[in-house]
Motif scaffolding. Structure first.
Motif, short mmCIF file in Angstrom:
data_model
loop_
_atom_site.label_atom_id
_atom_site.label_comp_id
_atom_site.label_asym_id
_atom_site.label_seq_id
_atom_site.Cartn_x
_atom_site.Cartn_y
_atom_site.Cartn_z
N TYR A 43 0.63 -1.24 -0.29
CA TYR A 43 -0.39 -0.21 -0.07
C TYR A 43 0.90 1.81 0.27
O TYR A 43 1.02 1.20 0.86
N GLU A 65 -3.24 4.87 -0.66
CA GLU A 65 -3.95 5.44 0.79
C GLU A 65 -3.26 7.22 0.14
O GLU A 65 -2.14 7.00 0.79
N HIS A 72 -3.48 5.27 8.65
CA HIS A 72 -4.75 5.42 7.93
C HIS A 72 -4.63 3.69 6.65
O HIS A 72 -5.29 3.45 6.00
N ARG A 76 -6.69 1.14 6.22
CA ARG A 76 -7.33 0.15 5.09
C ARG A 76 -7.59 -1.20 4.48
O ARG A 76 -7.30 -1.71 3.31
N ASP A 80 -9.16 -3.78 3.50
CA ASP A 80 -9.98 -5.07 1.89
C ASP A 80 -9.68 -5.91 1.61
O ASP A 80 -9.99 -6.61 0.97
#
Length: 336
Positions: A43, A65, A72, A76, A80
């Motif tokens: 990510y 992201e 954060h 996420r 996900d």
């Protein structure tokens, strides 16, 4: 979760990254070699140095992201990705992918919800003595406030069960996320294990994103907020005690004068001391009420945690995790 000899668990490797182009390729390849059947998810958190491209070239699945901050990204990722076992590491090459097998093995054999790879040699973190000192102080502070479950709350190398991931609220936005994970486990009394691992130095060209003072202040603030949310009686009781001590300090000379002369000549001081005493009582009352609310919230979190279905392993069959084979215990003869 199928396999020719038993249940094969779905493993996801999660790598939050910000400007780690010089190291992420090697990290992804390392995890692909250590765990060939695992899915590698990178990510990218607004990198400007080609981190996403290097991760894709190494064979990882890359997502972006846009909210800046590790918290954060972790929120996420946990939302996900659907898996049975989650491995979270950093993309800077300081954690060895070869240790992932042992972390998974420990998670399965101990039937834990989180295994933390505590860092051996963390004092050598790129020679930054401020980080090492901060780690030591914050770990002592954590054990004093939240309990003795962890000795390295800032380790970024962790393995989680599905139950942990899907019940973790993840409200913080930055590097405080590891502290929040630890408090979540301590609050719900989840089974956790620590495993000491080697911690490497950053390769040439890789730099720490941590600011000793700025991020230290954020973590200290997160400690206060988590204490308020999880131990409100202790939090507000401490504030109440401070106000009471100040009130008594102002009150003492006025009472001394009154008992000696029968007069109160410093009326403003007496009024101030009584106001501070009233605030102290209000803080104490707030702590008592919010403690009951916190207990109810912890019960709800526990119920949600229990509602997440854990992997059902067939009795007597081995669980195959790459080349790790863990045989499930056979029921004892004559057992019901």
């Amino acid at each position: 979760m199928t396999g020719s000899r038993g249940d094969k668990l779905n493993i996801a490797v999660l790598l939050p990254c910000y400007n780690e182009a010089s190291t992420i390729g090697a990290v992804v390849r390392g995890f692909k070699a250590a765990l060939p059947d695992a899915q590698i998810h990178v990510y990218d958190n607004n990198s400007t140095d080609g981190t996403a491209l290097q991760a894709m070239l190494a064979g990882a699945r890359v997502m972006r992201e846009r909210r800046q901050g590790k918290g954060h990204v972790v929120r996420r990722m946990f939302a996900d990705i659907d898996a049975d076992i989650y491995i979270m590491a950093d993309g800077d090459g300081t954690y060895s992918p070869e240790d992932a097998e042992e972390l998974i093995r420990t998670l399965l054999t101990e039937r834990a919800d989180m295994v933390v790879g505590t860092r051996r040699g963390v004092h050598e973190d790129a020679g930054r003595n401020g980080h090492a000192f901060g780690n030591k102080i914050f770990n002592i502070l954590y054990r004093g406030i939240f309990g003795p479950d962890f000795t390295d709350i800032f380790s970024g190398y962790r393995v989680f069960s599905r139950r942990f991931v899907k019940s973790f609220p993840a409200v913080s936005g930055g590097f405080e996320i590891e502290t929040e994970m630890s408090v979540h486990a301590s609050r719900l009394k989840l089974p956790v294990v620590e495993l000491e691992l080697d911690y490497g130095r950053r390769p040439e060209g890789s730099h720490s994103k941590l600011s000793t003072f700025r991020d230290g202040a954020k973590i200290l603030w997160m400690f206060a907020m988590l204490m308020k949310e999880t131990r409100p009686f202790a939090f507000f009781g401490l504030i109440s005690g401070v106000f009471m001590a100040v009130s008594l300090g102002f009150m003492a000379p006025v009472l001394t004068e009154y008992f000696q002369t029968g007069l109160v000549s410093r009326m403003p001081t007496w009024v101030l001391s009584m106001a501070l005493m009233m605030i102290s009582f209000m803080m104490f009352t707030a702590g008592v009420i919010l403690d009951s609310v916190s207990r109810a919230r912890a019960e709800q979190l526990r119920i949600h945690y229990m509602s997440v279905i854990a992997p059902r392993l067939h009795e007597g069959l081995p669980v195959v995790v790459e080349d790790i084979e863990i045989r499930q215990p056979q029921p004892k003869a004559g057992a019901a």
